[in-house]
Design a protein around this motif. Structure first.
Motif, PDB file in Angstrom:
ATOM      1  N   ALA A 288      36.267  42.143  49.240  1.00  0.00           N
ATOM      2  CA  ALA A 288      37.407  42.694  48.491  1.00  0.00           C
ATOM      3  C   ALA A 288      38.716  42.069  48.975  1.00  0.00           C
ATOM      4  O   ALA A 288      39.595  41.750  48.164  1.00  0.00           O
ATOM      5  N   VAL A 289      38.826  41.846  50.296  1.00  0.00           N
ATOM      6  CA  VAL A 289      40.041  41.229  50.848  1.00  0.00           C
ATOM      7  C   VAL A 289      40.179  39.794  50.325  1.00  0.00           C
ATOM      8  O   VAL A 289      41.248  39.374  49.874  1.00  0.00           O
ATOM      9  N   SER A 292      41.233  39.850  46.695  1.00  0.00           N
ATOM     10  CA  SER A 292      42.610  40.255  46.395  1.00  0.00           C
ATOM     11  C   SER A 292      43.594  39.173  46.830  1.00  0.00           C
ATOM     12  O   SER A 292      44.577  38.915  46.125  1.00  0.00           O
ATOM     13  N   LYS A 293      43.332  38.506  47.953  1.00  0.00           N
ATOM     14  CA  LYS A 293      44.187  37.359  48.349  1.00  0.00           C
ATOM     15  C   LYS A 293      44.168  36.290  47.249  1.00  0.00           C
ATOM     16  O   LYS A 293      45.200  35.755  46.865  1.00  0.00           O
ATOM     17  N   LEU A 295      43.412  36.540  44.068  1.00  0.00           N
ATOM     18  CA  LEU A 295      44.020  36.944  42.799  1.00  0.00           C
ATOM     19  C   LEU A 295      45.544  36.967  42.891  1.00  0.00           C
ATOM     20  O   LEU A 295      46.224  36.607  41.923  1.00  0.00           O
ATOM     21  N   GLU A 296      46.051  37.349  44.059  1.00  0.00           N
ATOM     22  CA  GLU A 296      47.503  37.352  44.223  1.00  0.00           C
ATOM     23  C   GLU A 296      48.044  35.919  44.093  1.00  0.00           C
ATOM     24  O   GLU A 296      48.984  35.652  43.353  1.00  0.00           O
ATOM     25  N   THR A 305      43.518  35.202  36.046  1.00  0.00           N
ATOM     26  CA  THR A 305      42.902  35.910  37.175  1.00  0.00           C
ATOM     27  C   THR A 305      41.432  36.248  36.930  1.00  0.00           C
ATOM     28  O   THR A 305      40.638  36.222  37.867  1.00  0.00           O
ATOM     29  N   LYS A 309      38.628  35.160  39.557  1.00  0.00           N
ATOM     30  CA  LYS A 309      37.808  36.183  40.209  1.00  0.00           C
ATOM     31  C   LYS A 309      36.325  35.796  40.112  1.00  0.00           C
ATOM     32  O   LYS A 309      35.592  35.845  41.112  1.00  0.00           O
TER      33      LYS A 309
END
Ligand SMILES: O=C(O)C(=O)Cc1ccccc1
Length: 412
Positions: A288-289, A292-293, A295-296, A305, A309
């Motif tokens: 998950a980390v 999220s990195k 996607l940011e 995105t 992903k």
């Protein structure tokens, strides 16, 4: 005759004012995604057609295509309309590489701009009117006939040259212009264009490594025709420029592929750390980390995105598959007792993740989407142990689906 794209009306609709308003942006969108007009050598189902499809996929659009038969006719039309011409330039199996009909056409026309090049493998397929009947003649484009000389002589067949293209040979065959004993030889994609023909053989080209180089060019009529020798060197110069474009694009993709490979190469020490500590391979909170990195960063760099992903998930799935294979191996061989530091490894993985997105963003901006053209380069670039061909194919599928967001302002 140029074949203008015609959009069929689905059903006769009486549009209300509101739905007209709604239809307007959609119409503008179709207008803007339709590319420039291009005069294309040969016709639908030809190798030129397939090569231009690759170019269109890079830019996620299509050109307004005018199929034009011979190179001379293609260049004449493009020069008159002051728009693009798309034709073959060189072939890897021809001595000196230059396509003779193109040399001839370049005596009267010169290239004023080369905007893109495609390097495409050529696979020849045989189409007939029946499944098993005797074959005496093979109809095809003269360049194609030269590339199947061994097959022709092994079957003692006579060649019937069709200068307008391999697709024209198939069209004439389907239209009963030849006899039952004649086959047409061309791109295997002709199957979809002439379903009434029977596919009799595939991959009959003499040379397995048969590539043709195609170019998208602006042309101008020369004031005076030049000699064959002069035309030959003019074409050789265009071929050199086309190869520079191909190599620049391939090098850009290689930089990206190398980062992906380096990320996967960290999985042996990651698996080692987990094995030594008796920790499970799957770590969903870490996944998950990572996502999220990614996607940011994707958002900051105007990458779509959803597609990023899916690609990062594919990378992590491949990473887990590699680790499971090491764990299985070490059950019988014992766990090696080299040092492994997960915190440091994760730092490296974060840096590589950022580098992957950065090089991907640059590649998409400068060279368009990744397409099947670069798949062999990708497969060769990934050389990590315990990564299977299926893993690589799934990764490439996800990678070539990554898109840029149009009309987006990068924020980093
Ligand atoms: O006839 C075709 O299909 C063409 O596009 C011309 C051609 C012929 C053989 C190899 C590459 C292009």
């Amino acid at each position: 005759m140029p074949s203008l794209p015609v959009r069929p009306l689905e059903k006769p609709l009486k549009l209300s004012f509101i739905s007209r308003l709604l239809a307007l942006p959609a119409l503008l969108l179709t207008l803007t995604t339709q590319g420039a007009p291009v005069y294309v050598q040969a016709g639908p189902g030809s190798f030129n057609h397939a090569a231009l499809d690759l170019l269109a996929a890079r830019n996620h659009m299509d050109y307004q295509r005018f199929y034009s038969g011979t190179p001379a006719h293609t260049y004449t039309s493009a020069a008159q309309a002051q728009t693009w011409a798309f034709s073959a330039l060189a072939n890897s199996t021809i001595e000196g590489q230059l396509v003779p009909a193109i040399v001839d056409a370049m005596r009267s026309y010169q290239v004023t701009e080369l905007s893109a090049a495609v390097h495409m493998p050529i696979e020849m397929c045989v189409f007939g009117l029946n499944k098993t009947g005797k074959i005496t003649h093979a109809a095809s484009h003269p360049a194609a006939l030269k590339q199947i000389a061994r097959w022709l002589s092994a079957h003692q067949l006579q060649a019937k040259p069709v200068p307008k293209g391999t697709n024209e040979a198939a069209r004439l065959l389907a239209a009963d212009q030849f006899d039952q004993n004649t086959v047409a030889v061309g791109s295997c994609a002709l199957k979809a264009v002439y379903p009434e023909l029977t596919l009799r053989e595939t991959g009959i080209q003499d040379n397995a490594d048969n590539h043709t180089l195609f170019g998208l060019m602006k042309m101008e009529k020369r004031p005076q025709p030049i000699s064959e020798d002069e035309a030959r060197s003019a074409l050789a110069h265009v071929v050199d420029q086309a190869n520079v474009l191909i190599n620049t694009r391939t090098d850009s993709a290689k930089a990206l592929f190398s980062h992906i490979n380096q990320r996967l190469a960290q999985m042996q020490p990651v698996a080692l750390f987990k094995a030594q500590k008796h920790r499970p391979i799957e770590d969903l909170s870490r996944e998950a980390v990572v996502l999220s990195k990614a996607l940011e960063q994707a958002q900051q760099q105007c990458l779509d995105t959803g597609s990023v992903k899916a690609f990062f998930q594919a990378q992590m799935d491949a990473a887990k598959a590699i680790q499971y294979r090491y764990r299985a191996q070490w059950l019988s061989e014992g766990v090696p007792n080299q040092e492994a530091d997960l915190t440091q490894l994760r730092n490296t993985l974060n840096q590589l993740g950022a580098a992957i997105l950065q090089t991907l963003t640059t590649h998409l901006a400068q060279h368009g989407n990744l397409t099947t053209e670069l798949k062999p380069v990708f497969l060769a670039a990934l050389n990590t142990d315990n990564l299977t061909v299926q893993d690589k194919q799934r990764l490439y599928q996800a990678l070539q689906s990554v898109r840029r967001v149009e009309n987006c302002q990068a924020t980093d």
